[in-house]
Design an enzyme around this catalytic site. Structure first.
Site, mmCIF file in Angstrom:
data_model
loop_
_atom_site.group_PDB
_atom_site.id
_atom_site.type_symbol
_atom_site.label_atom_id
_atom_site.label_comp_id
_atom_site.label_asym_id
_atom_site.label_seq_id
_atom_site.Cartn_x
_atom_site.Cartn_y
_atom_site.Cartn_z
ATOM 1 C CG ASN A 204 45.807 -31.985 10.045
ATOM 2 O OD1 ASN A 204 47.056 -31.302 9.788
ATOM 3 N ND2 ASN A 204 44.697 -30.958 9.097
ATOM 4 C CD1 TRP B 250 39.526 -33.047 1.850
ATOM 5 C CD2 TRP B 250 39.395 -33.507 3.702
ATOM 6 N NE1 TRP B 250 39.258 -34.553 1.401
ATOM 7 C CE2 TRP B 250 38.847 -34.911 3.399
ATOM 8 C CE3 TRP B 250 39.697 -33.629 5.430
ATOM 9 C CZ2 TRP B 250 38.694 -35.673 3.838
ATOM 10 C CZ3 TRP B 250 39.485 -34.331 6.176
ATOM 11 C CH2 TRP B 250 38.768 -35.581 5.317
ATOM 12 C CE1 TYR C 145 42.006 -28.249 5.339
ATOM 13 C CE2 TYR C 145 40.934 -30.500 6.823
ATOM 14 C CZ TYR C 145 42.189 -29.711 7.170
ATOM 15 O OH TYR C 145 43.214 -29.679 6.394
ATOM 16 N NE ARG C 146 33.304 -24.544 -0.018
ATOM 17 C CZ ARG C 146 34.469 -23.993 -0.496
ATOM 18 N NH1 ARG C 146 34.750 -23.060 -0.550
ATOM 19 N NH2 ARG C 146 33.594 -24.922 -1.700
ATOM 20 C CD GLU D 102 47.111 -28.613 13.331
ATOM 21 O OE1 GLU D 102 47.013 -29.596 13.320
ATOM 22 O OE2 GLU D 102 47.846 -28.043 12.060
ATOM 23 C CG ASP E 275 36.051 -20.234 -1.511
ATOM 24 O OD1 ASP E 275 36.787 -19.177 -0.857
ATOM 25 O OD2 ASP E 275 36.083 -21.143 -2.094
HETATM 26 C C1 LIG Z 1 37.499 -19.195 6.912
HETATM 27 C C2 LIG Z 1 38.304 -20.063 6.618
HETATM 28 C C3 LIG Z 1 38.175 -20.911 6.009
HETATM 29 C C4 LIG Z 1 38.629 -22.129 5.047
HETATM 30 N N1 LIG Z 1 37.913 -23.180 4.046
HETATM 31 C C5 LIG Z 1 39.126 -23.756 3.659
HETATM 32 C C6 LIG Z 1 38.655 -25.189 3.210
HETATM 33 O O1 LIG Z 1 37.066 -25.019 2.573
HETATM 34 N N2 LIG Z 1 38.790 -25.854 2.496
HETATM 35 C C7 LIG Z 1 40.404 -25.735 2.612
HETATM 36 O O2 LIG Z 1 41.142 -26.636 2.278
HETATM 37 N N3 LIG Z 1 40.745 -24.667 2.995
HETATM 38 C C8 LIG Z 1 40.215 -23.746 3.410
HETATM 39 N N4 LIG Z 1 40.834 -22.519 4.881
HETATM 40 C C9 LIG Z 1 42.364 -22.219 4.582
HETATM 41 C C10 LIG Z 1 43.274 -23.519 5.944
HETATM 42 O O3 LIG Z 1 42.641 -23.557 7.250
HETATM 43 C C11 LIG Z 1 43.986 -22.983 5.759
HETATM 44 O O4 LIG Z 1 45.251 -23.752 4.893
HETATM 45 C C12 LIG Z 1 44.861 -24.008 6.576
HETATM 46 O O5 LIG Z 1 46.587 -24.105 6.937
HETATM 47 C C13 LIG Z 1 44.482 -25.887 6.687
HETATM 48 O O6 LIG Z 1 45.414 -26.699 7.421
HETATM 49 P P1 LIG Z 1 45.985 -27.512 7.300
HETATM 50 O O7 LIG Z 1 47.783 -27.120 6.931
HETATM 51 O O8 LIG Z 1 46.599 -28.922 8.221
HETATM 52 O O9 LIG Z 1 45.651 -28.603 5.883
HETATM 53 C C14 LIG Z 1 40.056 -21.949 5.293
HETATM 54 C C15 LIG Z 1 40.768 -20.569 5.691
HETATM 55 C C16 LIG Z 1 39.619 -19.888 6.502
HETATM 56 C C17 LIG Z 1 40.063 -19.094 7.634
#
Ligand SMILES: Cc1cc2nc3c(=O)[nH]c(=O)nc-3n(C[C@H](O)[C@H](O)[C@H](O)COP(=O)(O)O)c2cc1C
Length: 495
Positions: free
Chosen positions: A177, A195, A181-182, A241, A291
């Protein structure tokens, strides 16, 4: 030609006239964020910025430039994904989904180029080291304070990496995966991993914690822009991805093995942090963080990542973003997802004509959806279906409209919806999972949802009054006015 690296992406942005290089020393604490915010709030997202002399907390100038707002305009998000219009990617997905086995030999032969194209997408593993491993730091040489990671808002808990690709593996199925996630820097070689519980990385971690196994984690920054975007795409856990990025850019993503574990990283990344999470360790406090809701997320407990190795190019560029009150750069990343995922939504909810998540709704707060209504109660069927799909399950308010409403225009969608509803009859509440960032729900990640049926009501739905027509000028009058318009001396601007 596909763009393979961050520096190629920045060059392409510069050629398109959308990059400003800032040679003035600017502090990584708040100043870069304030400058970026002013740009992101300006018309069409403002320019991308390359801060060539970012000033670290120590006061010294970092040799690593900071790039920000790279994806933050309609033109740049298309450039990142190699298209003129985002709908082109949706079109290619639709074609794949509609792939019928053709009749006859000629028809089958015609299918070959498409299948050959499909075979090009999977990531390609390269042996040896990648450009992202020109420099390898380990042990005491790892010092996260030496990098220009930003403090973005005054009450933030610290410095954050805001545009990372967090790479993990499902221990049960071996599927990779990549999630955006920040991560917060909490020590010289320690990070807090934000996450959220609904995300795939968090599911991998729960599984590893249950097995009491150390979890390798790799955090890549940069790489080709389609991969960078793909980390933010809500793909099902079984879809890699990097395969998706390869499909978007019509070229495989090249991967190399991380130096400390079996995980693969994009060979062309700028900077890679490698490490592990130990499930035996306590969680650490992450946040607060300004945020993308426009409010501070409260501090909460998340896993600690020990960074054992940092690998990078000889002259890396650090990519970042800023989130906060919308509109911000993340709107363009989310909007790409909205456009690209339309055919996939239609696969299971075929009556959907279009949908839109406007910027102030920060994706999960508001979804407008237009449908081709064919039977009574269909609006409720659609909202329930959406609440049952992946991250769409987090949507707080869904407004369902008829197919002729242009949901890409929120003013039009609200105008029609507010005219069409009898609130007591057409608004329904439901319960479900709520986004981690929602600060209003009755409990953390659990609360209510609102569905609004703003479609025209049918007699079978109990509506027997006459339904009025939309006001439109007749075509003949329009033509006559068009013909005389130039003579009238009236100057007006399009809305
Ligand atoms: C700039 C940015 C920052 C993000 N930060 C977070 C974060 O800190 N934690 C989180 O869970 N998702 C965050 N997201 C959203 C996830 O990237 C998004 O839900 C993504 O689908 C997660 O991947 P996954 O489906 O493989 O878990 C962020 C998205 C963007 C565009």
């Amino acid at each position: 030609m596909a763009i393979d690296s961050l520096s190629e992406f920045i060059s392409a942005i510069e050629q398109a006239g959308e990059l400003v290089r800032v040679s003035e020393p600017v502090r990584t604490r708040l100043e870069i964020a304030e400058i970026a915010d002013r740009c992101m709030k300006s018309r069409d997202g403002g320019p991308a910025l390359l801060f060539e002399r970012p000033v670290l907390e120590s006061g010294s100038v970092s040799p690593i430039p900071v790039a920000i707002n790279l994806f933050g305009s309609p033109r740049r998000i298309c450039l990142a994904l190699g298209v003129d219009r985002l709908d082109e990617i949706a079109g290619r997905i639709s074609e794949l989904l509609e792939l019928k086995v053709p009749e006859g030999l000629m028809g089958k032969l015609a299918l070959l180029p498409k299948l050959a194209e499909l075979a090009k997408f999977p990531p390609r593993s390269k042996s040896g080291r990648g450009a992202c491993q020109e420099v390898v730091l380990e042990g005491d040489a790892v010092d996260l304070d030496a990098f220009p990671f930003l403090v973005t808002w005054p009450e933030d808990g610290g410095r954050y990496l805001t545009l990372p690709l967090v790479i993990t593996e499902d221990p049960a199925r071996g599927i990779r995966n990549v999630g955006m996630y920040r991560v917060q820097v909490i020590g010289r070689n320690e990070l807090a991993m934000h996450w959220q519980r609904h995300k795939v990385g968090a599911a991998h971690w729960r599984e590893m914690a249950e097995r009491k196994q150390r979890m390798p984690v790799v955090i890549a920054l940069g790489g080709d822009p389609a991969s960078m975007y793909s980390g933010s795409a809500p793909l099902p856990p079984t879809i890699d991805e990097f395969l998706f990025a390869g499909f978007i850019r019509r070229n495989p993503v090249e991967l190399v093995k991380a130096v400390s574990c079996e995980l693969m990283v994009p060979a062309d990344a700028e900077l890679v942090l490698e490490g592990y999470i130990d499930p035996a360790e306590d969680l650490v406090l992450e946040g607060p963080f300004g945020d993308h809701t426009g409010f501070y997320s409260l501090a909460d407990y998340y896993p600690k990542v020990h960074v054992t190795h940092v690998t990078m190019r000889k002259q890396p560029i650090y990519p970042a973003t800023l989130v906060g009150r919308p509109p911000m750069e993340d709107y363009y990343l989310g909007n790409a997802t909205e456009r690209i995922f339309l055919p996939l939504l239609k696969l299971t909810v075929p009556e959907i004509v279009d949908y839109h998540m406007p910027a102030p709704g920060i994706f999960h707060n508001l979804v407008f959806v237009s449908i081709d209504k064919q039977y009574p109660g269909q609006a409720y069927k659609v909202m329930n279906a959406l609440w049952g799909q992946g991250l769409m399950s987090l949507a707080k308010v869904i407004v369902v409209l008829d197919k002729e409403v242009n949901v890409q225009n929120p003013d039009e969608a609200w105008w029609v919806a507010l005219n069409h509803i009898d609130p007591e009859r057409d608004v329904r509440f439901s319960m479900g999972p709520i986004d981690v960032l929602d600060h209003a729900s009755r409990a953390f990640t659990y609360g209510s949802k609102m569905g609004i049926d703003a479609t025209r009501k049918w007699p079978e739905e109990g509506f027997t009054r006459e339904w009025p027509k939309r006001i439109e000028m007749d075509a003949e009058t329009k033509h006559r006015v068009d013909a005389m318009w130039g003579r009238l001396g009236i100057q007006i601007r399009d809305p």
